[in-house]
Design an enzyme around this catalytic site. Structure first.
Site, PDB file in Angstrom:
ATOM      1  N   HIS A  60       0.801  -1.225   0.000  1.00 55.92           N
ATOM      2  CA  HIS A  60       0.000   0.000   0.000  1.00 55.92           C
ATOM      3  C   HIS A  60       0.837   1.280   0.000  1.00 55.92           C
ATOM      4  O   HIS A  60       0.290   2.361  -0.053  1.00 55.92           O
ATOM      5  CB  HIS A  60      -0.952   0.025   1.198  1.00 55.92           C
ATOM      6  CG  HIS A  60      -0.253   0.348   2.489  1.00 55.92           C
ATOM      7  ND1 HIS A  60       0.401  -0.589   3.223  1.00 55.92           N
ATOM      8  CD2 HIS A  60      -0.093   1.518   3.144  1.00 55.92           C
ATOM      9  CE1 HIS A  60       0.932  -0.034   4.292  1.00 55.92           C
ATOM     10  NE2 HIS A  60       0.656   1.261   4.272  1.00 55.92           N
TER      11      HIS A  60
HETATM   12  C1  UD1 Z   1      -1.927   5.243   6.260  1.00 57.52           C
HETATM   13  C2  UD1 Z   1      -0.651   5.746   6.944  1.00 57.52           C
HETATM   14  C3  UD1 Z   1       0.428   4.659   6.851  1.00 57.52           C
HETATM   15  C4  UD1 Z   1      -0.087   3.315   7.333  1.00 57.52           C
HETATM   16  C5  UD1 Z   1      -1.364   2.952   6.570  1.00 57.52           C
HETATM   17  C6  UD1 Z   1      -1.914   1.627   7.029  1.00 57.52           C
HETATM   18  C7  UD1 Z   1      -0.169   8.173   6.832  1.00 57.52           C
HETATM   19  C8  UD1 Z   1       0.609   9.206   6.126  1.00 57.52           C
HETATM   20  N1  UD1 Z   1      -0.121   6.929   6.285  1.00 57.52           N
HETATM   21  O1  UD1 Z   1      -1.667   5.112   4.889  1.00 57.52           O
HETATM   22  O2  UD1 Z   1       1.519   5.057   7.659  1.00 57.52           O
HETATM   23  O3  UD1 Z   1       0.896   2.303   7.122  1.00 57.52           O
HETATM   24  O4  UD1 Z   1      -2.312   4.003   6.802  1.00 57.52           O
HETATM   25  O5  UD1 Z   1      -3.082   1.273   6.393  1.00 57.52           O
HETATM   26  O6  UD1 Z   1      -0.788   8.470   7.829  1.00 57.52           O
HETATM   27  N2  UD1 Z   1      -9.243   4.654   2.641  1.00 57.52           N
HETATM   28  C9  UD1 Z   1     -10.454   3.990   2.616  1.00 57.52           C
HETATM   29  N3  UD1 Z   1     -10.943   3.504   3.787  1.00 57.52           N
HETATM   30  C10 UD1 Z   1     -10.297   3.656   4.970  1.00 57.52           C
HETATM   31  C11 UD1 Z   1      -9.062   4.334   4.962  1.00 57.52           C
HETATM   32  C12 UD1 Z   1      -8.544   4.814   3.795  1.00 57.52           C
HETATM   33  O7  UD1 Z   1     -11.083   3.827   1.582  1.00 57.52           O
HETATM   34  O8  UD1 Z   1     -10.795   3.210   6.010  1.00 57.52           O
HETATM   35  C13 UD1 Z   1      -8.696   5.191   1.385  1.00 57.52           C
HETATM   36  C14 UD1 Z   1      -8.601   6.703   1.423  1.00 57.52           C
HETATM   37  O9  UD1 Z   1      -9.709   7.280   0.873  1.00 57.52           O
HETATM   38  C15 UD1 Z   1      -7.342   6.992   0.646  1.00 57.52           C
HETATM   39  C16 UD1 Z   1      -6.548   5.736   0.740  1.00 57.52           C
HETATM   40  O10 UD1 Z   1      -7.369   4.713   1.259  1.00 57.52           O
HETATM   41  O11 UD1 Z   1      -7.621   7.230  -0.691  1.00 57.52           O
HETATM   42  C17 UD1 Z   1      -5.348   5.945   1.584  1.00 57.52           C
HETATM   43  O12 UD1 Z   1      -5.684   6.240   2.936  1.00 57.52           O
HETATM   44  P1  UD1 Z   1      -4.736   7.167   3.839  1.00 57.52           P
HETATM   45  O13 UD1 Z   1      -5.220   7.167   5.247  1.00 57.52           O
HETATM   46  O14 UD1 Z   1      -4.507   8.431   3.169  1.00 57.52           O
HETATM   47  O15 UD1 Z   1      -3.317   6.505   3.791  1.00 57.52           O
HETATM   48  P2  UD1 Z   1      -2.859   5.019   3.850  1.00 57.52           P
HETATM   49  O16 UD1 Z   1      -2.293   4.671   2.535  1.00 57.52           O
HETATM   50  O17 UD1 Z   1      -3.938   4.136   4.393  1.00 57.52           O
END
Ligand code: UD1
Length: 396
Positions: A207
């Site tokens: 991811h």
């Molecule tokens: C975040 C953390 C990372 C951690 C990871 C674990 C930061 C900078 N990054 O990255 O350190 O290893 O979480 O999962 O804080 N999304 C969903 N549903 C959710 C959560 C996220 O659909 O419940 C989608 C969001 O809309 C976004 C993408 O997933 O487009 C990424 O989510 P985001 O929280 O920005 O970062 P992660 O890649 O999950």
């Protein structure tokens, strides 16, 4: 006197760090933990399922911040948490890991003069292109107390000029979570539910923006996973960030056609059941590098560096790249297995955290603040000098 402790939970990797600490604080007569969920992760299978598996209660405060750009997410958490901290001022604020919410709440707490503790302090990848590395730096420089998982983390902090009095090595809290729910993990039977023989498949998770956001890199990874699937059946629980990228190209259908099992993100117990039965893990996650080390399962980490070097020097982890993955997988599958565990990765970290908090709260408080101004000066002087120490880079 009972001390109120705010515990910040935000994203999937936080929940297994918060759960054992919440339990240990709730059981202590002199502390009252208050759970604050920032809402950075909000899906049922990224958040709710983990609360259920880990026995975490409904958070007292839910900030509901959700997704957004880094600035939107960090700023949103700061604005929302400041309101909570002002109306329910805690005696301590504990932040965990390295997500945006961690750095956001550490800033709010510090500015309000609330003592801040960072659990999982001192990890460094020396890669400032990673948002998590920036969050680690900000959080560690601001926190009054730094709870570290390993000696390399202590060294990193000392080299940055942080006084010894602020550092306590408590060990790896992720192992506490595993041990807390081990009986459920051992009876979950997830490999069997997938029709896979124990020791006869690999688990994949990806991811990191550096792997999944750029189509050329994602294509390289998809190609090599298709090759790897010929050697070892793969199960790939897909993170929402990755699902969006895989779905946008023809990647998803290619992986499925090759036989790779793409599944929704799994709750903690089911995921760990899958990992414990695996022959190897292929990942870019931080937590899985640690969990596989604890279990002695070979882990191939698709990154150029790791902030968790102890999983290589004292564990079962190895950095790899799309070009070297197949060779490394072959080596991992044929080498004899040995379980090597770093010191204090023993399932007793939460107890040490509570003990340290008690020591620092007692009549003879350990010095934490005000911080020595020379410390900050030294930080900048040493930052360049130590660059490259206590992190691992992939050899080319
Ligand atoms: C975040 C953390 C990372 C951690 C990871 C674990 C930061 C900078 N990054 O990255 O350190 O290893 O979480 O999962 O804080 N999304 C969903 N549903 C959710 C959560 C996220 O659909 O419940 C989608 C969001 O809309 C976004 C993408 O997933 O487009 C990424 O989510 P985001 O929280 O920005 O970062 P992660 O890649 O999950």
């Amino acid at each position: 006197m009972v001390q109120h402790v705010h515990l910040i939970a935000a994203a999937r990797p936080n929940f297994m760090k918060v759960a054992p600490l919440w339990r240990a604080l709730a059981a202590a007569p002199d502390f009252e933990p208050v759970l604050v969920h920032t809402g950075q992760h909000y899906d049922a299978n990224m958040s709710d399922a983990f609360f259920k598996d880990l026995g975490l209660p409904e958070p007292k405060h839910h900030l509901g911040v959700g997704s957004g750009s880094h600035a939107e997410q960090t700023g949103g958490v700061m604005i929302a948490y400041e309101k909570v901290a002002l109306s329910n001022r805690p005696d301590w604020l504990i932040v965990v890991g390295d997500v945006n919410s961690t750095a956001a709440c550490a800033q709010v707490g510090t500015k309000l003069g609330i003592p801040v503790v960072h659990l999982e302090a001192g990890l460094r990848s020396r890669d400032r292109a990673m948002p998590e590395e920036l969050n680690r730096l900000v959080t560690d420089v601001l926190s009054d107390v730094l709870w570290t998982p390993s000696t390399d983390a202590d060294e990193n902090l000392r080299a940055e000029g942080i006084a010894d009095t602020r550092i306590t090595r408590v060990g790896n809290i992720m192992i506490d979570s595993f041990e807390l729910v081990r009986p459920a993990i051992e009876t979950a039977g997830v490999p069997e539910a997938f029709g896979l023989p124990r020791g006869g498949y690999g688990v994949v998770t990806l991811h990191r923006p550096s792997n999944v956001d750029e189509p050329a890199q994602l294509l390289r990874l998809v190609d090599v996973l298709i090759e790897a699937q010929r050697r070892l059946p793969l199960v790939f629980p897909v993170h929402p960030r990755t699902a969006k990228r895989l779905g946008a190209g023809l990647f998803e259908s290619r992986l499925l056609r090759a036989g790779v099992r793409l599944v929704e993100p799994l709750p903690y117990v089911r995921f760990m059941s899958l990992v414990t039965g695996a022959a190897a893990a292929i990942t870019d996650s931080g937590g899985i590098q640690e969990e596989t080390t604890y279990l002695g399962i070979p882990c191939l980490t698709l990154r150029e560096n790791t902030e968790r070097p102890v999983t290589i020097s004292e564990g079962s982890n190895r950095l790899t790249a799309p070009e070297t993955l197949l060779l490394d997988l072959e080596k991992a599958l044929t080498a004899p297995r040995a379980v090597r565990r770093p010191a204090l990765w023993d399932g007793k970290t939460a107890g040490r955290c509570v003990e340290d908090l008690r020591r620092r709260s007692g009549p003879v408080r350990l010095p934490m603040s005000p911080r020595d101004p020379r410390e900050l000066g030294r930080l900048h002087a040493t930052d360049r000098r130590v660059s490259g120490r206590s992190s691992y880079r992939r050899s080319s």
